[in-house]
Design an enzyme around this catalytic site. Structure first.
Site, PDB file in Angstrom:
ATOM      1  N   THR A 118      -1.835  -6.097   1.912  1.00 27.84           N
ATOM      2  CA  THR A 118      -0.890  -4.953   2.552  1.00 27.84           C
ATOM      3  C   THR A 118      -0.154  -4.096   2.055  1.00 27.84           C
ATOM      4  O   THR A 118       0.966  -3.679   2.431  1.00 27.84           O
ATOM      5  CB  THR A 118       0.491  -6.391   2.318  1.00 27.84           C
ATOM      6  OG1 THR A 118       0.322  -5.980   0.138  1.00 27.84           O
ATOM      7  CG2 THR A 118       0.259  -7.742   2.044  1.00 27.84           C
TER       8      THR A 118
ATOM      9  N   ASP B 225     -11.129   5.923  -7.576  1.00 31.54           N
ATOM     10  CA  ASP B 225     -12.887   5.338  -7.253  1.00 31.54           C
ATOM     11  C   ASP B 225     -12.971   6.959  -7.512  1.00 31.54           C
ATOM     12  O   ASP B 225     -14.522   6.542  -7.979  1.00 31.54           O
ATOM     13  CB  ASP B 225     -13.104   4.934  -5.840  1.00 31.54           C
ATOM     14  CG  ASP B 225     -13.454   3.385  -5.613  1.00 31.54           C
ATOM     15  OD1 ASP B 225     -12.636   2.542  -6.529  1.00 31.54           O
ATOM     16  OD2 ASP B 225     -12.613   2.401  -4.241  1.00 31.54           O
TER      17      ASP B 225
ATOM     18  N   ARG C  59      -2.226  -0.975  -5.598  1.00 27.50           N
ATOM     19  CA  ARG C  59      -2.382  -1.279  -4.325  1.00 27.50           C
ATOM     20  C   ARG C  59      -3.243  -3.501  -3.328  1.00 27.50           C
ATOM     21  O   ARG C  59      -4.528  -2.667  -3.242  1.00 27.50           O
ATOM     22  CB  ARG C  59      -1.950  -0.269  -3.036  1.00 27.50           C
ATOM     23  CG  ARG C  59      -1.217   0.369  -3.362  1.00 27.50           C
ATOM     24  CD  ARG C  59      -1.196   1.316  -2.346  1.00 27.50           C
ATOM     25  NE  ARG C  59      -2.576   1.834  -1.662  1.00 27.50           N
ATOM     26  CZ  ARG C  59      -2.405   2.837  -0.788  1.00 27.50           C
ATOM     27  NH1 ARG C  59      -1.731   2.874  -0.201  1.00 27.50           N
ATOM     28  NH2 ARG C  59      -3.597   2.800   0.734  1.00 27.50           N
TER      29      ARG C  59
ATOM     30  N   ASP D 194      -9.811   7.582  -1.915  1.00 26.14           N
ATOM     31  CA  ASP D 194      -9.486   7.015  -2.531  1.00 26.14           C
ATOM     32  C   ASP D 194      -9.227   7.379  -4.482  1.00 26.14           C
ATOM     33  O   ASP D 194     -10.042   7.257  -4.867  1.00 26.14           O
ATOM     34  CB  ASP D 194     -10.380   5.143  -2.949  1.00 26.14           C
ATOM     35  CG  ASP D 194      -9.319   4.008  -4.042  1.00 26.14           C
ATOM     36  OD1 ASP D 194      -9.387   4.722  -5.471  1.00 26.14           O
ATOM     37  OD2 ASP D 194      -8.954   3.454  -3.694  1.00 26.14           O
TER      38      ASP D 194
HETATM   39  C1  PRP Z   1      -3.647   4.540  -5.375  1.00 21.22           C
HETATM   40  C2  PRP Z   1      -2.803   5.558  -6.018  1.00 21.22           C
HETATM   41  C3  PRP Z   1      -1.093   4.763  -6.217  1.00 21.22           C
HETATM   42  C4  PRP Z   1      -1.260   4.652  -5.160  1.00 21.22           C
HETATM   43  C5  PRP Z   1      -0.673   4.368  -4.340  1.00 21.22           C
HETATM   44  O1  PRP Z   1      -3.164   3.577  -6.387  1.00 21.22           O
HETATM   45  O2  PRP Z   1      -3.535   5.979  -7.255  1.00 21.22           O
HETATM   46  O3  PRP Z   1      -0.874   4.245  -7.705  1.00 21.22           O
HETATM   47  O4  PRP Z   1      -2.325   3.870  -4.570  1.00 21.22           O
HETATM   48  O5  PRP Z   1      -0.320   4.241  -2.729  1.00 21.22           O
HETATM   49  P1  PRP Z   1       1.438   3.813  -2.833  1.00 21.22           P
HETATM   50  O6  PRP Z   1       2.052   5.030  -2.889  1.00 21.22           O
HETATM   51  O7  PRP Z   1       0.801   3.266  -0.956  1.00 21.22           O
HETATM   52  O8  PRP Z   1       1.637   2.571  -3.536  1.00 21.22           O
HETATM   53  P2  PRP Z   1      -4.843   2.181  -5.931  1.00 21.22           P
HETATM   54  O9  PRP Z   1      -3.945   1.054  -5.864  1.00 21.22           O
HETATM   55  O10 PRP Z   1      -6.016   2.620  -5.332  1.00 21.22           O
HETATM   56  O11 PRP Z   1      -4.912   1.376  -7.510  1.00 21.22           O
HETATM   57  P3  PRP Z   1      -6.027   2.326  -8.467  1.00 21.22           P
HETATM   58  O12 PRP Z   1      -6.175   3.584  -8.895  1.00 21.22           O
HETATM   59  O13 PRP Z   1      -6.507   1.437  -9.481  1.00 21.22           O
HETATM   60  O14 PRP Z   1      -7.371   2.502  -7.516  1.00 21.22           O
HETATM   61  N1  URA Z   2      -4.255   5.728  -2.806  1.00 21.15           N
HETATM   62  C1  URA Z   2      -4.832   6.879  -2.663  1.00 21.15           C
HETATM   63  O1  URA Z   2      -5.621   6.615  -3.411  1.00 21.15           O
HETATM   64  N2  URA Z   2      -5.519   7.638  -1.007  1.00 21.15           N
HETATM   65  C2  URA Z   2      -4.658   7.265  -0.814  1.00 21.15           C
HETATM   66  O2  URA Z   2      -5.089   8.033   0.494  1.00 21.15           O
HETATM   67  C3  URA Z   2      -3.800   6.459  -0.715  1.00 21.15           C
HETATM   68  C4  URA Z   2      -3.413   5.335  -1.149  1.00 21.15           C
END
Ligand code: PRP
Ligand code: URA
Length: 209
Positions: A107, A202, A103, A199
């Site tokens: 945005t 993370d 994400r 997160d």
């Molecule tokens: C997180 C999560 C999803 C997404 C969900 O990933 O694992 O993929 O956010 O959010 P959404 O429904 O609003 O799209 P992130 O973008 O943090 O990526 P990462 O796992 O690489 O940290």
């Molecule tokens: N992605 C995450 O990892 N946590 C949230 O709460 C939303 C999106």
């Protein structure tokens, strides 16, 4: 349109509590994700078609069953990776196809940076794996990629879903089944799930500040 399946089980509630706790270590967090993914998988695979097969036991010949379809596991990088191992343990013949999405912090729109999907020969049933369904943007992008590949039977497995994400996924892809451990209250102004767990990527990979 299938209703979202929310699993109500005491073990789910207990493991979810460990995930939500901000003092939970990364190691315990990963274990809890695995346990929850296994419980989720149990429910999400309940209707998988099987075919009868002959099996010879040390005593006699009988009829057993094997899965009738080609199954694909589609973890969304990064956090979805934490759900792969328990799914593979339960369905060892499944194929794993990675999709990389993150994400944009400003945005909250998903950015597609990696796809391992081949051009042809789609699986029969795809399980999209991602612990978090927040705005639903990442899930919708993953489902679109799978539909382009030619997959018609798609199931979304998440651990925590926000009402906003469920609504978006259902309105854009009404035929996708959603299986989740819980539906939380809402998103906050930073598009994080409340109460949520923070997160997920993370916390799984120990990369938080
Ligand atoms: C997180 C999560 C999803 C997404 C969900 O990933 O694992 O993929 O956010 O959010 P959404 O429904 O609003 O799209 P992130 O973008 O943090 O990526 P990462 O796992 O690489 O940290
Ligand atoms: N992605 C995450 O990892 N946590 C949230 O709460 C939303 C999106």
């Amino acid at each position: 349109m299938p209703e979202p399946q929310v699993i109500n089980h005491p073990l789910i509630h207990c493991h979810l509590t460990r995930l939500r706790d901000k003092t939970t270590s990364s190691s315990e967090f990963r274990q809890s994700v695995k346990r929850l993914a296994m419980l989720l998988a149990h429910s999400a695979t309940a209707q998988l078609p099987t075919t009868d097969v002959e099996v010879v036991t040390p005593v006699e010949t009988t009829t057993g069953k094997e899965l009738a379809n080609r199954i694909g596991l589609v973890p969304i990088l990064r956090a979805g990776v934490g759900m792969v191992e328990p799914m593979l343990d339960l369905i060892p013949t499944s194929e794993v196809w990675h999709l990389g999405l993150y994400r944009d912090e400003a945005t909250a729109q998903p950015v597609h940076y990696y796809s391992k999907l081949p051009p042809a020969s789609p699986v029969d049933i795809a399980f999209v794996l991602d612990p978090m369904l927040a705005t639903g943007g990442s899930a919708c992008m993953a489902v679109e990629a799978l539909k382009q590949w030619g997959v018609t039977n798609i199931k979304m497995l998440c651990i925590i879903a926000a009402p906003e994400g469920i609504e978006k996924l259902r309105s854009e892809h009404p035929n996708v089944e959603i299986h989740t451990c819980v539906i939380d209250r809402c998103l906050n102004e930073d598009h994080y799930i409340c109460p949520g767990l923070g997160d997920a990527g993370d916390r799984i990979f120990n990369t938080g500040a």
